[in-house]
Every structure is written in C-alpha cells, then in structure tokens.
Design an enzyme around this catalytic site. Structure first.
Site, PDB file in Angstrom:
ATOM      1  N   GLU A 247     -12.505  -2.715  11.896  1.00 20.25           N
ATOM      2  CA  GLU A 247     -12.454  -1.957  10.726  1.00 20.25           C
ATOM      3  C   GLU A 247     -13.657  -2.473   9.711  1.00 20.25           C
ATOM      4  O   GLU A 247     -14.174  -1.595   8.996  1.00 20.25           O
ATOM      5  CB  GLU A 247     -11.147  -2.162   9.827  1.00 20.25           C
ATOM      6  CG  GLU A 247     -11.117  -1.461   8.809  1.00 20.25           C
ATOM      7  CD  GLU A 247      -9.748  -1.818   7.873  1.00 20.25           C
ATOM      8  OE1 GLU A 247      -8.935  -2.406   8.352  1.00 20.25           O
ATOM      9  OE2 GLU A 247      -9.626  -1.226   6.806  1.00 20.25           O
TER      10      GLU A 247
ATOM     11  N   GLU B  83       0.967  -1.210   0.099  1.00 14.91           N
ATOM     12  CA  GLU B  83       0.042   0.138  -0.159  1.00 14.91           C
ATOM     13  C   GLU B  83       0.722   1.272  -0.074  1.00 14.91           C
ATOM     14  O   GLU B  83       0.650   2.240   0.829  1.00 14.91           O
ATOM     15  CB  GLU B  83      -0.988   0.158   1.189  1.00 14.91           C
ATOM     16  CG  GLU B  83      -1.749  -1.208   1.086  1.00 14.91           C
ATOM     17  CD  GLU B  83      -2.979  -1.050   2.124  1.00 14.91           C
ATOM     18  OE1 GLU B  83      -2.729  -0.812   3.225  1.00 14.91           O
ATOM     19  OE2 GLU B  83      -4.113  -1.661   1.934  1.00 14.91           O
TER      20      GLU B  83
ATOM     21  N   ASP C  91      -8.272  -9.410   3.592  1.00 17.45           N
ATOM     22  CA  ASP C  91      -8.025  -8.168   4.559  1.00 17.45           C
ATOM     23  C   ASP C  91      -9.115  -8.253   5.576  1.00 17.45           C
ATOM     24  O   ASP C  91      -9.975  -7.284   5.711  1.00 17.45           O
ATOM     25  CB  ASP C  91      -8.018  -7.020   3.781  1.00 17.45           C
ATOM     26  CG  ASP C  91      -7.634  -5.709   4.640  1.00 17.45           C
ATOM     27  OD1 ASP C  91      -7.232  -5.956   5.920  1.00 17.45           O
ATOM     28  OD2 ASP C  91      -7.638  -4.557   4.172  1.00 17.45           O
TER      29      ASP C  91
HETATM   30  O1  GCW Z   1      -6.968  -3.202   6.433  1.00 10.95           O
HETATM   31  C1  GCW Z   1      -6.043  -2.353   5.755  1.00 10.95           C
HETATM   32  C2  GCW Z   1      -6.477  -1.204   6.284  1.00 10.95           C
HETATM   33  C3  GCW Z   1      -5.392  -0.120   6.518  1.00 10.95           C
HETATM   34  C4  GCW Z   1      -4.190  -0.805   7.083  1.00 10.95           C
HETATM   35  C5  GCW Z   1      -3.815  -1.968   6.114  1.00 10.95           C
HETATM   36  C6  GCW Z   1      -2.613  -3.042   6.626  1.00 10.95           C
HETATM   37  C7  GCW Z   1      -2.521   0.203   8.582  1.00 10.95           C
HETATM   38  O2  GCW Z   1      -7.567  -0.658   5.742  1.00 10.95           O
HETATM   39  O3  GCW Z   1      -5.803   0.847   7.234  1.00 10.95           O
HETATM   40  O4  GCW Z   1      -2.942   0.071   7.153  1.00 10.95           O
HETATM   41  O5  GCW Z   1      -4.755  -2.942   6.012  1.00 10.95           O
HETATM   42  O6  GCW Z   1      -2.958  -3.763   7.512  1.00 10.95           O
HETATM   43  O7  GCW Z   1      -1.507  -2.560   6.444  1.00 10.95           O
END
Ligand code: GCW
Length: 723
Positions: A419, A317, A391
């Site tokens: 989340e 990311e 995720d």
């Molecule tokens: O779940 C996603 C989230 C991000 C997070 C990323 C990760 C810290 O939307 O906010 O960043 O994973 O785990 O690196």
C-alpha cells in the site's frame, strides 16, 4: 531480387522459430510466474546423482485427502526434479524409499516408536530422518498430524529444490507461531482493498457450485510455507458474508483448503445483528445480541467444523463497534469470543484504533485505547497489532503495544501488499523490514525482550500465538503482479514458521526455487533483494519521515498535502516542516508518546544523540543545520538519502539488464518494465519531496544531488497512479 532475398531470410527465421517452439515447453510451462516457488523442472544431471538413489519410491500409506495431497505433491515434485518417474509403492522394500505419514496412517511410522518425539513436535511439526529399515537406506517424513506430514513433504522437496544434501537427514521442526494467516482485504464485489495484482481470487458469484481450481494452488502455495489460515473478506466488512447464502460459499472454499491445512476465517461486522438479525442494537452487553452471535457461530460451525474464527475491525475508520454503545473493546471482543469458545474458535480483535482528538498524536492512539485493557481479554481473543504505531509505512519503529501488554495475546499484523511501498510496481523485499521488527528489543523484561519473543509467547508464557500478513495476491497470472513480490508472500510464511530466520537465507531459498540455481546470479539477486528495502526508504521516507504519500490511493509523494478533513490523514501533520527544521517531536517537549516505550528504549530514542538516525525525524523535530553523525547537516543528508535511493534504482536496472541471458526472457522483460517504473517513481519522490522541503530549508542541494526537472507547482498538479 532484394524482395526475394528478404522473403528467403524470413522463411529461414520462421523455420528456426518453429524449431525453437518445438524445443521449448509450450504455454503450460511458459514462464509466466504462475508456478511460484513450486517449480519442479528437472535439476542438472550433476545435482541429481546424489538424490536419485535416495528417492526411488514413495511409500504413503493411508487414504485421506491430505495424504492424497502429499502423494500428489511428492510424486510431481520428485518426478519433476529428478526428471524420471518416481513410483508409489505399498511397502518400503526398496532402498531409496521415502516414507511419509503419521503413526495412525502408516504402520511403518508407527513401528519406529517415535511417539514421544512426535508428540513434542505437535500436529504441525515434523521429523525427517535418513535411516535403515532392514537393509535399506530410506527416508522417513513423520508427524503426529497429517498437516505436519504435508509440511515435512514440502520441506523435503525444498531441500532438493535448493540443492541441499538429503543423505544424512535428521531434522525436527515445529512452527513457532500457531496461527499463521493471510488476511485478504477482499470485497464481495471482487475488488480488493489495497490489492495491486488483479481482482479477488474468490469468485463469489460462481460459488458454491463452481470453485476455481486455482484455489487449490493458492492453498498448496500456502501449505508449502506453513501458512494455515486465510481471512477471506475485508476487515472493512460487509455483514452479507454472514448470511446463509454466503456461508455456503465460504464452506465450499473451506473444503478445498482443508486437505492442505488451511482454515478459513471471516471478518465480522460488529453491527451484523442489526443488519442481518433485525435487532435494534449491537450493544455487546445486550443479551439478544450475544444470543444472535452464539446462534451465528453455531450455524457457521455446522457448515465449517474447522472454522478459525472472526477478525474484527471495530471503532476504527468509521466501522461500528462496542464504543458506539459506550462499551469497551473488551466487552465487544469477549462477547464474540464467548460465542466461538464452545467450538474452539478465536476472536482476532484489531488494535488499529485512532479516533482523532485535537492535538493528539496518532502514533500513540492504539496504545491509549487498548493498553488499559491488558489482562482483560478472554483466553480465545488475540489482539492484532500492526508492526508500527502509525500504518504500514516504509519504515516505522516497533509498535509500543509489543512489550506493553504482557497479559494479552498479541498477534502482529504485517502488510505484504505494498500500500505504501509503490504497489506492485516497486521491488522491495520485505523480509528485511520484518527482521528489523522482530529483532527490536522492547526491554519489557530487561535486555533481550525482543518482539520475536513477545510474539512467540516465550517472554510472557502466552498459550495462543499468531501472526497475520495482509495478502498481496490476486487474479494476475503471476499472483502478485510483480514476479519479485512473490518473495514477500514466501518470506511471510517462512518468518511465521520461524521468526528468527535470516533474510539472506529466505532470499536465497526463494531465488533458487523461483529463478535460478546459478551461484553468481543468486548472489546478485540476493544482494538486490536485501538492499531493496533501505533503498525504497531512502527515496520515499528517509531518516524517520513517514506518511508523505499522495491522497487516498497512497501512491507517490505529496508532502504538501493538507486538505483532508482529518489532520492525521495529511502528510503535513507528520513531517511538521517549518523554517526551523523537520520532524515530529514525540518526546516530552512534544506529544510524549515516546513514554509508551520501556525506559531503555525511551531513553535511547529520546536523546537526539542516541536515537538511531533511521528514526530521528519520527521522534524529533530537528533543525535543518543539525549535525548528523556523518558530519553533514540534516538538510544535506536528507537530500543525499533521496539521491542514494534513486541511484540504487539505476544501478539495479543496469544489473538486471546484464542478467538477460541468465533469466528466462518472459520474466526478465516483465521485471525490467517494473524496474523502469520504479526508477521513474524514485526520481519523482526525490524531486517532489526535496523541492517542497526546500521551501522551508532555504538551502541549496548539496553536491551530487540532481536538480528537479519540474517546479513544485507542477509536482502538485498531478498525482500519478500506475498499477
Ligand atoms: O492502512 C489502512 C488502509 C485501509 C485499511 C486500514 C486498516 C482495511 O489505508 O485501507 O482498511 O489501514 O488496516 O484497517
């Protein structure tokens, strides 16, 4: 006259209120949730009788900060629960003495000659036994390490808090996993990425001069469930945390945590040598870069001798990493590991890597990126892998890296903060979800090769083990925003200690310690908690659907979403609804990332007839008229799941309302408000998803499923974020 009568009544009411105020505890004891599960209010007289003769004095010899913490906790706990002062004593000259310590700190413990057994349990394990010393019946809580003694003390208190007998104790426990960490995605400006319970607990501006006393309570709560590590900053890291100024602040936090057995870890930004050291590169094979990290590690350990290590989110990311320099993840991880190794620190390298390629399947990306490096990571590197391959969705099958990297120390990353599960508004007990994960059979070494065995090191003989949970704590008075979500912090710690614990046991313990010891109420609350995960999956992402949420904030449904620049951030990429059907084909006819699982799992999931229906749309694109095992069509069953989820929120609200007399009014009201939001959101999820999917299925809603109140356009028009 009427006016006078009214004011007479009013006076009476005020008078009564005053008396009530005098009788009820003041604000310090208000039921605001601050005390978590460490509430030591007096037990009922009938429950105490057996305890009182067993707990007459505390004998804790020695003087370290940890021993002082044990003394304080047992004194508060025993005196509170038994409703009478339990004094400290210098020797065990009295029946009912509770003796705590290590062979070094306590001559009494040393005299028991338990060395072999204590050595087997290690510095965090403990033994609790009822025995006779001279003529006196006493209880001994012993460990080879003071942290183990502290854990034993909390265990002893928990026995009383949960009304267990304490007269014939013979307990020996040690944690199954070594690193049991909370990961805080806290930014240095006090905000918390994916945090829904206020701001960061760390007040960087006031540190190191002032350390919020709350930090001690945070560490106490962790110690009470065996959590022994805390990652202080976001994995989307700022290099600033590694500056001397911030390291002093980190050291001040570490001071407060240390007596309670909690070590600090930091997220290290891979490009820090450039940002802080002025180097032109962060190439892990560049000797100046390696030297910079070595020096940095030395500096950190000088300030924090028990520093845990670095957590690294690299080439994920948008974060910098070794791939930026055409080096591998192993090059990056091992270079940093070499800097920490002389100090016995570890590198926790995150496997959440999914660079987009046209036509690829994100669920297979981490495996493709990391699996080829099995056996190449240094001995002090752990690979931190999320429980599922996408995720932290409401439900995912287990990540194929578990069972896929036998020569690598894998460390699961769970998400305690919600989340994707309704933030701190929705009651979801995550122990059930984590149980499903731990119990999944990877078949890596034949049947019975569960994730729990991969993770605790027994399957492949790993030496270093661990687990991390992304914290759901913040500055909210009740820590987690929703009183019931404290249970997820609690459950994470308990499962990190013993990944085989059953969720009803965890729920039962927590309820007794946190809310009530009334058997009937416990039964109701426990059932609600155990049912909650399935219910949330029902109203959000049933039958293997995933990633249907709104925008970047991830709250609420938006299955129609298709405008993010990256395909794999758009819900349409995941559900693939069309006129024919619904779901992501991950079999040979599709992305074939199912091939990442071992043959028996692969076979089971690959066949629609044997694939568990809870994962059907995760692995298959299924026609709308496909016959489910119930005999219903896919469309009808999908709609029924959504309805079932909504029904659960309504039934739960009714049950909660009926408990008004059984729960303290403050928390009863607070939870009732949250449950109302949960029902609102469940209805919203059902209606938005079904209205949208109906544009493809072109089928009517089955009987019993309510019609949406709005049009699809209206659902699309507005996202609704409430915290
Ligand atoms: O779940 C996603 C989230 C991000 C997070 C990323 C990760 C810290 O939307 O906010 O960043 O994973 O785990 O690196």
């Amino acid at each position: 006259m009427i006016v006078e009568r009214k004011s007479g009544w009013r006076l009476l009411i005020i008078g009564m209120a005053f008396v009530v105020c005098l009788l009820t505890p003041g604000p310090a004891n208000a039921e605001d949730g601050y005390r978590l599960w460490l509430r030591y209010d007096p037990l009922r007289a009938s429950d105490i009788a057996g305890y009182k003769i067993r707990v007459t004095a505390l004998v804790i010899q020695g003087n370290s900060a940890t021993l002082a913490a044990i003394r304080r906790e047992l004194s508060d706990g025993c005196s509170g629960l038994l409703g009478t002062e339990v004094p400290n004593a210098a020797d065990a000259g009295k029946a009912g003495s509770v003796i705590v310590g290590t062979p070094e700190s306590s001559s009494i413990v040393a005299g028991l000659k338990w060395q072999t057994e204590l050595a087997r349990l290690g510095p965090e394990g403990f033994r609790i036994r009822s025995l006779k010393l001279g003529n006196h019946a006493v209880t001994v809580i012993a460990s080879n390490g003071e942290t183990g003694a502290l854990y034993g003390a909390f265990h002893f208190l928990r026995l009383m808090q949960t009304l267990q007998p304490i007269d014939k104790l013979d307990i020996a426990q040690k944690p199954r996993l070594q690193l049991r960490m909370l990961d805080h995605w806290d930014n240095l400006d006090g905000s918390v990425e994916r945090g829904y319970a206020g701001r960061s607990l760390w007040n960087w501006e006031a540190l190191p001069g002032t350390v919020d006393p709350r930090l001690r309570d945070y560490a106490r709560a962790n110690a009470s469930i065996g959590i022994n590590g805390s990652l202080l900053n976001n994995v989307n890291a700022s290099a600033q945390i590694l500056t001397p100024e911030y390291l002093r602040k980190v050291a001040a936090i570490a001071e407060v945590f240390r007596p309670l057995g909690v070590r600090v870890f930091l997220s290290a930004r891979f490009s820090a040598p450039m940002e802080l050291g002025g180097l032109k590169t962060a190439d892990p094979l560049d000797s100046a870069v390696a030297a910079w990290w070595k020096k940095k590690a030395d500096e950190i350990y000088h300030l924090i001798p028990d520093f845990g290590g670095f957590v690294v989110k690299a080439n994920s990311e948008g974060q910098p990493g070794p791939r930026t320099y055409n080096r591998s993840h192993v090059d990056g991880a091992n270079m940093m590991a070499a800097a920490l190794a002389p100090h016995h620190g570890v590198v926790i390298w995150r496997a959440f890597v999914y660079d987009m390629r046209p036509g690829y399947d994100r669920a297979g990306a981490a495996y493709e990126n990391l699996q080829p490096f099995d056996g190449k990571f240094a001995a002090n590197v752990l690979l931190q892998v999320k429980n599922g391959p996408v995720d932290f969705q409401p439900r995912e099958p287990f990540h194929p890296l578990f069972g896929g990297m036998p020569k690598t120390q894998l460390m699961p990353e769970l998400q305690i903060t919600q989340e994707y599960l309704g933030f701190s508004n929705h009651l979801v007990f995550l122990a059930s979800m984590w149980r499903e994960f731990f119990d999944s059979d990877t078949y890596a070494r034949g049947p019975g090769s569960t994730v729990a065995k991969v993770v605790d090191g027994t399957l492949e003989g790993q030496h270093l083990t661990g687990i991390a949970g992304v914290a759901n704590t913040g500055t909210d008075r009740n820590w987690t925003g929703h009183d019931f979500l404290q249970a997820n912090w609690y459950a994470f710690g308990r499962l990190a200690w013993n990944p085989d614990l059953a969720s009803p046991q965890i729920a039962g313990e927590w309820i007794k310690m946190t809310f009530t010891r009334d058997p009937q109420t416990i039964e109701t609350l426990s059932r609600i908690m155990i049912e909650s995960h399935e219910a949330v999956v029902d109203y959000m992402t049933p039958l293997g659907l995933h990633h249907l949420m709104w925008g970047g904030h991830h709250y609420g449904p938006a299955p129609w979403w298709n405008t993010f620049e990256r395909d794999d951030w758009n819900p349409v990429y995941y559900h693939k609804a069309d006129a024919r059907g619904l779901g992501f084909d991950r079999t040979e006819t599709g992305s074939n990332t199912l091939s990442q699982y071992h043959a028996p799992v692969r076979k089971e999931f690959a066949d629609e007839a044997t694939c568990p229906e809870k994962f059907l749309l995760w692995f298959h694109h299924v026609p709308w008229d496909y016959r489910m095992r119930s005999g219903h069509t896919l469309w009808d069953e999908l709609a029924q799941h959504y309805q079932r989820g909504v029904n659960w929120t309504r039934a739960t609200r009714r049950e909660w309302d009926a408990l008004a007399g059984a729960i303290d009014p403050e928390r009863h009201t607070a939870v009732a408000k949250k449950l109302a939001l949960q029902e609102r959101d469940a209805v919203w999820w059902r209606d938005a998803c079904l209205t949208y999917f109906q544009t493809f299925s072109q089928r009517p809603l089955p009987a019993g499923v309510e019609k949406a109140a709005k049009t699809l356009e209206e659902y699309k028009a507005k996202s609704l974020v409430r915290r």
